[in-house]
Design a protein around this motif. Sequence first.
Motif, PDB file in Angstrom:
ATOM      1  N   GLN A   1       7.597  -5.669  -6.765  1.00  0.00           N
ATOM      2  CA  GLN A   1       8.378  -4.620  -7.188  1.00  0.00           C
ATOM      3  C   GLN A   1       7.523  -3.631  -7.816  1.00  0.00           C
ATOM      4  OE1 GLN A   1      11.839  -4.433  -6.813  1.00  0.00           O
ATOM      5  NE2 GLN A   1      11.468  -2.519  -7.893  1.00  0.00           N
ATOM      6  N   MET A   2       7.713  -2.278  -7.322  1.00  0.00           N
ATOM      7  CA  MET A   2       7.176  -1.205  -7.962  1.00  0.00           C
ATOM      8  C   MET A   2       7.951  -0.214  -8.735  1.00  0.00           C
ATOM      9  SD  MET A   2       4.110  -0.674  -5.204  1.00  0.00           S
ATOM     10  CE  MET A   2       5.319   0.049  -3.938  1.00  0.00           C
ATOM     11  N   ASN A   3       7.881  -0.158 -10.123  1.00  0.00           N
ATOM     12  CA  ASN A   3       8.907   0.740 -10.662  1.00  0.00           C
ATOM     13  C   ASN A   3       7.917   1.845 -11.276  1.00  0.00           C
ATOM     14  OD1 ASN A   3      11.055  -1.020 -10.388  1.00  0.00           O
ATOM     15  ND2 ASN A   3      10.529  -2.204 -12.016  1.00  0.00           N
ATOM     16  N   SER A   4       8.636   2.874 -11.835  1.00  0.00           N
ATOM     17  CA  SER A   4       7.716   4.039 -12.309  1.00  0.00           C
ATOM     18  C   SER A   4       6.665   4.612 -11.619  1.00  0.00           C
ATOM     19  CB  SER A   4       7.385   3.506 -13.934  1.00  0.00           C
ATOM     20  OG  SER A   4       8.442   3.171 -14.786  1.00  0.00           O
ATOM     21  N   LEU A   5       6.826   4.876 -10.298  1.00  0.00           N
ATOM     22  CA  LEU A   5       5.907   5.093  -9.296  1.00  0.00           C
ATOM     23  C   LEU A   5       5.162   6.316  -9.807  1.00  0.00           C
ATOM     24  CD1 LEU A   5       7.244   3.686  -6.163  1.00  0.00           C
ATOM     25  CD2 LEU A   5       5.006   3.115  -7.155  1.00  0.00           C
ATOM     26  N   LYS A   6       3.883   6.452  -9.592  1.00  0.00           N
ATOM     27  CA  LYS A   6       3.039   7.742  -9.828  1.00  0.00           C
ATOM     28  C   LYS A   6       2.462   8.378  -8.558  1.00  0.00           C
ATOM     29  CE  LYS A   6       2.010   5.748 -14.445  1.00  0.00           C
ATOM     30  NZ  LYS A   6       0.850   5.660 -15.348  1.00  0.00           N
ATOM     31  N   PRO A   7       2.139   9.439  -8.402  1.00  0.00           N
ATOM     32  CA  PRO A   7       1.517   9.960  -7.240  1.00  0.00           C
ATOM     33  C   PRO A   7       0.174   9.402  -6.951  1.00  0.00           C
ATOM     34  CG  PRO A   7       2.549  11.874  -8.597  1.00  0.00           C
ATOM     35  CD  PRO A   7       2.683  10.762  -9.355  1.00  0.00           C
ATOM     36  N   GLU A   8      -0.677   8.785  -7.845  1.00  0.00           N
ATOM     37  CA  GLU A   8      -1.692   8.289  -7.692  1.00  0.00           C
ATOM     38  C   GLU A   8      -1.447   6.697  -7.243  1.00  0.00           C
ATOM     39  OE1 GLU A   8      -0.719   9.621 -10.636  1.00  0.00           O
ATOM     40  OE2 GLU A   8      -1.304   8.610 -12.521  1.00  0.00           O
ATOM     41  N   ASP A   9      -0.279   6.264  -7.222  1.00  0.00           N
ATOM     42  CA  ASP A   9       0.001   4.962  -6.548  1.00  0.00           C
ATOM     43  C   ASP A   9       0.035   5.142  -4.896  1.00  0.00           C
ATOM     44  OD1 ASP A   9       2.239   4.157  -9.094  1.00  0.00           O
ATOM     45  OD2 ASP A   9       0.227   3.419  -8.954  1.00  0.00           O
ATOM     46  N   THR A  10       0.035   6.346  -4.385  1.00  0.00           N
ATOM     47  CA  THR A  10       0.313   6.471  -2.910  1.00  0.00           C
ATOM     48  C   THR A  10      -1.248   5.737  -2.470  1.00  0.00           C
ATOM     49  OG1 THR A  10       1.317   8.602  -3.129  1.00  0.00           O
ATOM     50  CG2 THR A  10       0.027   8.349  -1.411  1.00  0.00           C
ATOM     51  N   ALA A  11      -0.632   4.975  -1.149  1.00  0.00           N
ATOM     52  CA  ALA A  11      -1.708   4.224  -0.787  1.00  0.00           C
ATOM     53  C   ALA A  11      -0.972   3.468   0.425  1.00  0.00           C
ATOM     54  CB  ALA A  11      -2.535   3.283  -1.586  1.00  0.00           C
ATOM     55  N   VAL A  12      -1.815   3.012   1.278  1.00  0.00           N
ATOM     56  CA  VAL A  12      -1.441   1.874   2.371  1.00  0.00           C
ATOM     57  C   VAL A  12      -1.605   0.694   1.417  1.00  0.00           C
ATOM     58  CG1 VAL A  12      -1.686   0.586   4.372  1.00  0.00           C
ATOM     59  CG2 VAL A  12      -2.234   3.069   4.356  1.00  0.00           C
ATOM     60  N   TYR A  13      -0.639  -0.292   1.439  1.00  0.00           N
ATOM     61  CA  TYR A  13      -0.457  -1.419   0.659  1.00  0.00           C
ATOM     62  C   TYR A  13      -0.300  -2.634   1.857  1.00  0.00           C
ATOM     63  CZ  TYR A  13       0.457   0.781  -3.672  1.00  0.00           C
ATOM     64  OH  TYR A  13       0.322   1.470  -4.821  1.00  0.00           O
ATOM     65  N   SER A  14      -1.419  -3.938   1.487  1.00  0.00           N
ATOM     66  CA  SER A  14      -1.603  -4.884   2.264  1.00  0.00           C
ATOM     67  C   SER A  14      -1.433  -6.023   1.613  1.00  0.00           C
ATOM     68  CB  SER A  14      -2.736  -4.849   2.995  1.00  0.00           C
ATOM     69  OG  SER A  14      -2.853  -3.522   3.871  1.00  0.00           O
ATOM     70  N   CYS A  15      -0.950  -6.968   2.278  1.00  0.00           N
ATOM     71  CA  CYS A  15      -0.733  -8.458   1.577  1.00  0.00           C
ATOM     72  C   CYS A  15      -1.901  -8.961   2.089  1.00  0.00           C
ATOM     73  CB  CYS A  15       0.334  -9.199   1.646  1.00  0.00           C
ATOM     74  SG  CYS A  15       1.024  -9.510   3.191  1.00  0.00           S
ATOM     75  N   ALA A  16      -2.441 -10.057   1.336  1.00  0.00           N
ATOM     76  CA  ALA A  16      -3.545 -10.725   1.881  1.00  0.00           C
ATOM     77  C   ALA A  16      -3.276 -12.378   1.290  1.00  0.00           C
ATOM     78  CB  ALA A  16      -4.997 -10.448   1.470  1.00  0.00           C
ATOM     79  N   ALA A  17      -3.698 -13.483   1.932  1.00  0.00           N
ATOM     80  CA  ALA A  17      -3.590 -14.715   1.664  1.00  0.00           C
ATOM     81  C   ALA A  17      -4.695 -15.542   1.662  1.00  0.00           C
ATOM     82  CB  ALA A  17      -2.599 -15.320   2.748  1.00  0.00           C
ATOM     83  N   ASP A  18      -5.109 -16.674   1.055  1.00  0.00           N
ATOM     84  CA  ASP A  18      -6.297 -17.323   0.636  1.00  0.00           C
ATOM     85  C   ASP A  18      -5.671 -18.856   0.548  1.00  0.00           C
ATOM     86  OD1 ASP A  18      -9.084 -17.921   0.179  1.00  0.00           O
ATOM     87  OD2 ASP A  18      -8.183 -18.549  -1.577  1.00  0.00           O
ATOM     88  N   PRO A  19      -6.382 -19.890   1.186  1.00  0.00           N
ATOM     89  CA  PRO A  19      -5.688 -21.168   1.002  1.00  0.00           C
ATOM     90  C   PRO A  19      -6.707 -21.999  -0.077  1.00  0.00           C
ATOM     91  CG  PRO A  19      -7.092 -21.072   2.849  1.00  0.00           C
ATOM     92  CD  PRO A  19      -7.015 -19.653   2.561  1.00  0.00           C
ATOM     93  N   SER A  20      -7.750 -21.414  -0.574  1.00  0.00           N
ATOM     94  CA  SER A  20      -8.627 -22.070  -1.315  1.00  0.00           C
ATOM     95  C   SER A  20      -7.926 -22.570  -2.829  1.00  0.00           C
ATOM     96  CB  SER A  20      -9.865 -21.518  -1.443  1.00  0.00           C
ATOM     97  OG  SER A  20      -9.753 -20.342  -2.233  1.00  0.00           O
ATOM     98  N   GLY A  21      -6.977 -21.869  -3.259  1.00  0.00           N
ATOM     99  CA  GLY A  21      -6.580 -21.974  -4.501  1.00  0.00           C
ATOM    100  C   GLY A  21      -7.255 -21.239  -5.446  1.00  0.00           C
ATOM    101  N   ASN A  22      -8.285 -20.310  -5.159  1.00  0.00           N
ATOM    102  CA  ASN A  22      -8.879 -19.557  -6.198  1.00  0.00           C
ATOM    103  C   ASN A  22      -8.006 -18.116  -6.423  1.00  0.00           C
ATOM    104  OD1 ASN A  22     -11.141 -21.188  -6.827  1.00  0.00           O
ATOM    105  ND2 ASN A  22     -11.529 -20.825  -4.684  1.00  0.00           N
ATOM    106  N   TYR A  23      -8.471 -17.398  -7.340  1.00  0.00           N
ATOM    107  CA  TYR A  23      -7.642 -16.207  -7.609  1.00  0.00           C
ATOM    108  C   TYR A  23      -8.497 -14.976  -7.135  1.00  0.00           C
ATOM    109  CZ  TYR A  23      -5.008 -19.854  -9.756  1.00  0.00           C
ATOM    110  OH  TYR A  23      -4.202 -21.053  -9.873  1.00  0.00           O
ATOM    111  N   TYR A  24      -8.885 -14.569  -6.266  1.00  0.00           N
ATOM    112  CA  TYR A  24      -9.659 -13.640  -5.845  1.00  0.00           C
ATOM    113  C   TYR A  24      -9.087 -12.260  -6.082  1.00  0.00           C
ATOM    114  CZ  TYR A  24     -12.185 -17.391  -3.506  1.00  0.00           C
ATOM    115  OH  TYR A  24     -12.872 -18.732  -3.321  1.00  0.00           O
ATOM    116  N   ARG A  25     -10.078 -11.405  -6.506  1.00  0.00           N
ATOM    117  CA  ARG A  25      -9.515  -9.925  -6.902  1.00  0.00           C
ATOM    118  C   ARG A  25     -10.556  -9.145  -5.847  1.00  0.00           C
ATOM    119  NH1 ARG A  25      -8.104  -7.458 -12.450  1.00  0.00           N
ATOM    120  NH2 ARG A  25      -6.537  -9.089 -13.199  1.00  0.00           N
ATOM    121  N   LEU A  26     -11.535  -9.965  -5.141  1.00  0.00           N
ATOM    122  CA  LEU A  26     -12.254  -9.153  -4.194  1.00  0.00           C
ATOM    123  C   LEU A  26     -11.615  -9.082  -2.689  1.00  0.00           C
ATOM    124  CD1 LEU A  26     -15.661 -10.025  -5.483  1.00  0.00           C
ATOM    125  CD2 LEU A  26     -14.706  -7.978  -5.508  1.00  0.00           C
ATOM    126  N   ALA A  27     -11.463  -8.170  -1.927  1.00  0.00           N
ATOM    127  CA  ALA A  27     -10.751  -8.146  -0.810  1.00  0.00           C
ATOM    128  C   ALA A  27     -11.469  -8.891   0.367  1.00  0.00           C
ATOM    129  CB  ALA A  27     -10.694  -6.740  -0.240  1.00  0.00           C
TER     130      ALA A  27
END
Length: 124
Positions: free
Chosen positions: A82-108
Amino acid sequence: QVQLVESGGGLVQAGGSLRLSCAASRHTFGSYTVAWFRQAPGKERDFVALISRSAGITSYRDSVKGRFTISRDNAENMVYLQMNSLKPEDTAVYSCAADPSGNYYRLARLYDYWGQGTQVTVSS
């Protein structure tokens, strides 16, 4: 393996809202950490938010804290942004990604499973 399909992108004015959806093909989607990333033209793919398997842990990049909310419905194999108060700098292609390891990665590069992406354009 899991297939991911995003939807919900579009064109919105600054200050508006959008809800992105990430649908998964597997009934075991609940065993994956899921993250949203975004990539603007000419820029690297950036972490936006992630959610743990049980939704007990969420994490956001600083620039979207308080504006974006990630959630999931494991019974429906869905993750939402859910994206509220959107700004022009939020413009992009948004992709979801999944990982089964149970870790919490921030690296694509640490995510093996990706959707095709959905375009979000915020006009000023």
